[in-house]
Write a protein that holds these residues in place. Structure first.
Motif: not given
Length: 739
Positions: A131-139
């Motif tokens: 159920l863990y959703k990794p955060p989106m990487a920015l830049g």
């Protein structure tokens, strides 16, 4: 215009110095490391295969203790509390239980505790679900999991200090995180291994008989340590071979262990750990084993109440419980009490003008009066600007102190001077002011023309910043009435506490404000003339004397190396300032050389200024072999002396406290006062608050004070007598006579 430019640069530095200590602490966001005077705690992680569902991920709190200090296992023993952790994790991520390493048994008098000394890692497994959703990487940054931890622990030596910390860590999701692999491997090796058979515990009168089967051959025949996970069942301080026995029958280990005299638990299942002695442990081999053993037999009844913890621990726990139970919004005190506190703060601020700390700034303001002779409107504007600078600075300093105390920091009045970095910055500030007053440099020649023109258009900035400087200079001093008012302030709601700080600032500014609205005061001064230049040069010497005192204060905190380094850097700074007063190519060459030399010197030895050395302990005897009059303070020593029926005098002091040093060299060195102390056999203890000390802070808070000096005369069976901040010989002698 001469005076208006004399101090503009240094007053700007004063404003920065006033805000620096609070800003440095308030701006510091939670990180992976929390350091206290007793431990260094760090949140670390290990994820060899990255962070993904099904991959092993570990986090842990690594605690490095100062020598002789310890924290506790899940069963603390006869006294203490285990370390507690509260995690804040993303959705889909959870933690397991703490994987407690095998503790050691720590004797404390006729008691014993289970805990850890030196360095210990308390590992905790992370469970990452689908159920863990990794955060989106920015830049283009690497995605990471944000982990937050709030931990609390009790750290003890002879005394016990409740401490806590907030930690944060960003754990990369991809790749291997294995920087702390060795630490986690060591912690894993210290884990007790589960036994295949549960063993058994039988209650036999006032003893339990323990039987464990299936222990490996490496353990058989060895003397094992016994650690029950259930607290308050056995007599923890019992000594193997003397108070309890153990034996081997092949691969079966048995032991007969006495129950606690004041047992409070009667479990039906006892999780127990047995461990090899240090000398029998081998690298790469298990050192301890764990079983959850069912209990048979009848527990004896316990008529006696449960055992009490040690007095030092009880005091710490009581204070901690009181803080935890205190509601967020404190009840307002009675109007009479609050008005009395406001009046005390106002009078304390007024009397602060008589303290030696404030003399230099008052003399500078006299120059300002003379400069504006005949201009009543300018006098009034300057008085209002100065008052605004004083009051806003007091509010900022008070707000920072209250905010940091609310966050758990043990701080009081003058807290910024407990930091070697702040002391060094103030020494640099006063050196610059002294050089400016001595005529080494003029701000108008060194600053950009845009700044000079802006300052000329807004001359009130000088007066406002001189108010800031007055607060910076006044912070090492405590005047009568200030101690009680500031001590009362920390128990008030924030709005009322800040009103007390505002009243204190208004009292400090009131004489100058009143004089600015009374034209006759300005007419008493001589007309502007050469005397102003002479006075200006003369005022440089109090500033340099202040620098000498600050270097001495730093020497108390960072040792002789720190003081010597600061002196060298101050000389370099003075040379750089002088170089900028030159003209042409000479100015560029010499200034560049001095700046480069200073940079190299700072890189080589600058760390000496910020280091904190252990305070020198008071000698037990003087040079003739006679007992030393002053002893180091501790709560245990006070309790010991009081228990023996001996009265105690406590001097709460600090090297950076000017009032403390005055009292120490005058009243507390008076022959008649010392003779009275000797006649009544009064023990004299000194609590040095030069560095931050949570135990001293707690003692001050218990007395209703938040700063030094504080003088307490305590006789057995009587309430403590708190004397005034400015000690008088007659006052002390009268208090001694009343014992």
């Amino acid at each position: 215009m001469i005076f208006s430019r004399i101090h503009f640069a240094t007053l700007l530095i004063a404003a920065a110095a006033a805000s620096m200590p609070a800003a440095a602490q308030l701006a510091s966001k939670p990180g992976a490391v929390v350091t206290t005077p007793h431990v260094r705690a760090e949140l670390i992680a290990h994820a060899h295969d990255g962070v993904a569902p099904g991959s092993p991920v570990w986090v842990g709190l690594q605690i490095t203790h100062q020598p002789e200090w310890h924290t506790y296992w899940k069963n603390a023993g006869d006294s203490g509390l285990p370390t507690e952790m509260t995690w804040t994790l993303p959705a889909g991520v959870s933690t397991g239980e703490i994987a407690w390493p095998v503790p050691e048994k720590i004797p404390v008098g006729n008691l014993a505790n289970y805990g850890y000394e030196n360095t210990v890692l308390l590992p905790v497994p992370l469970e990452v679900s689908t159920l863990y959703k990794p955060p989106m990487a920015l830049g283009g940054s690497t995605p990471a999991m944000d982990i937050q931890l709030k931990a609390s622990w009790l750290v003890c030596r002879k005394e016990c200090i409740p401490e806590e910390g907030t930690f944060s860590l960003s754990l990369p999701l991809q790749g291997s995180t294995a920087l702390h692999k060795a630490e986690f491997d060591t912690a894993q090796a210290a884990q007790p291994q589960p036994l295949a058979q549960p063993g058994a515990v039988e209650v036999d009168g006032h003893n339990i008989k323990v039987r464990l089967d299936g222990l490996p051959a490496a353990a058989q025949g060895k003397t094992l340590g016994f650690f029950p996970e259930t607290p308050e069942v056995i007599r923890t301080a019992a000594v193997s071979g003397k108070d309890w026995t153990q034996s081997w029958q092949g691969g079966t280990w048995t032991a007969t262990i006495p129950l606690a005299d004041q047992r409070s638990a009667s479990p039906t299942v006892m999780p127990v750990v047995v461990a090899l002695a240090e000398a029998d442990r081998q690298a790469g081999q298990p050192i301890a084993w764990r079983a959850e053993s069912p209990v048979t037999g009848n527990w004896p009844t316990t008529a006696a109440p449960r055992a009490e913890v040690s007095p030092a621990l009880q005091a710490a726990l009581t204070a901690n419980a009181a803080n935890a139970a205190r509601p967020a919004e404190l009840p307002a005190p009675s109007s009479t009490t609050f008005v009395a506190a406001l009046l005390g703060a106002l009078i304390g601020g007024l009397l602060l003008n008589l303290m030696p700390c404030v003399f230099p700034i008052l003399a500078i303001k006299v120059l300002g009066f003379a400069r504006q002779a005949g201009n009543d409107s300018a006098h009034r504007r300057a008085g209002l600007a100065y008052t605004g600078g004083v009051m806003l600075s007091f509010l900022a300093l008070g707000g920072a102190m209250l905010a940091l105390r609310a966050a758990g920091a043990g701080l009081g009045w003058g807290f910024q001077l407990q930091s070697p970095g702040v002391v060094a910055a103030l020494a640099a500030l006063f050196t610059l002011i002294g050089l400016n007053l001595a005529g080494v440099f003029e701000f108008g020649r060194a600053a950009p023309s845009s700044i000079c023109s802006a300052q000329a258009k807004h001359p009130l900035a000088n007066d406002f910043l001189s108010g800031v400087l007055a607060v910076v200079i006044a912070s090492p001093c405590t005047a009568p009435f200030m101690g009680a008012s500031l001590g009362f302030a920390i128990s008030l709601p924030a709005a009322q506490a800040l009103l007390l700080f505002a009243a204190l600032g208004f009292g400090l500014a009131l004489p100058y404000l009143a004089a600015s609205f009374v034209p006759a005061v300005a007419r008493l001064l001589p007309k502007p003339g050469p005397w102003m230049h002479t006075l200006r040069r003369l005022l440089a010497f109090p500033m340099f004397a202040t620098v000498a005192w600050l270097v001495w204060v730093l020497g108390q905190q960072s040792g002789i190396d720190g003081a010597g380094t600061l002196l060298a850097l101050l000389v370099c700074m003075a040379a750089i300032v002088w170089a900028f007063t030159l003209r042409g190519r000479t100015r560029i060459v010499i200034a560049a050389v001095m700046i480069a030399f200073t940079a190299v010197l700072t890189a080589a030895i600058g760390r000496n200024v910020l280091q904190v050395v252990e305070p020198a302990r008071l000698a037990s005897t003087d040079g003739t072999g006679q007992p030393q009059r002053w002893q180091p303070w501790s709560a245990e020593r006070v309790a010991e002396l009081s228990g023996a029926g001996q009265p105690v005098f406590i001097d709460f002091t600090a090297a950076w406290c000017v009032t403390c040093q005055y009292n120490k060299k005058s009243t507390l060195a008076d022959a008649q006062v010392l003779a009275d102390f000797d006649a009544k056999k009064v023990a004299m203890l000194r609590a040095d608050w030069t560095r931050r000390d949570p135990a001293i802070t707690a003692a001050l808070t218990a007395l209703g004070r938040s700063g030094v000096p504080v003088y307490v005369l305590q006789a057995p069976g009587k309430p403590p007598v708190v004397l005034t901040e400015i000690l008088g010989k007659d006052e002390v002698r009268a208090a001694i006579a009343a014992l």
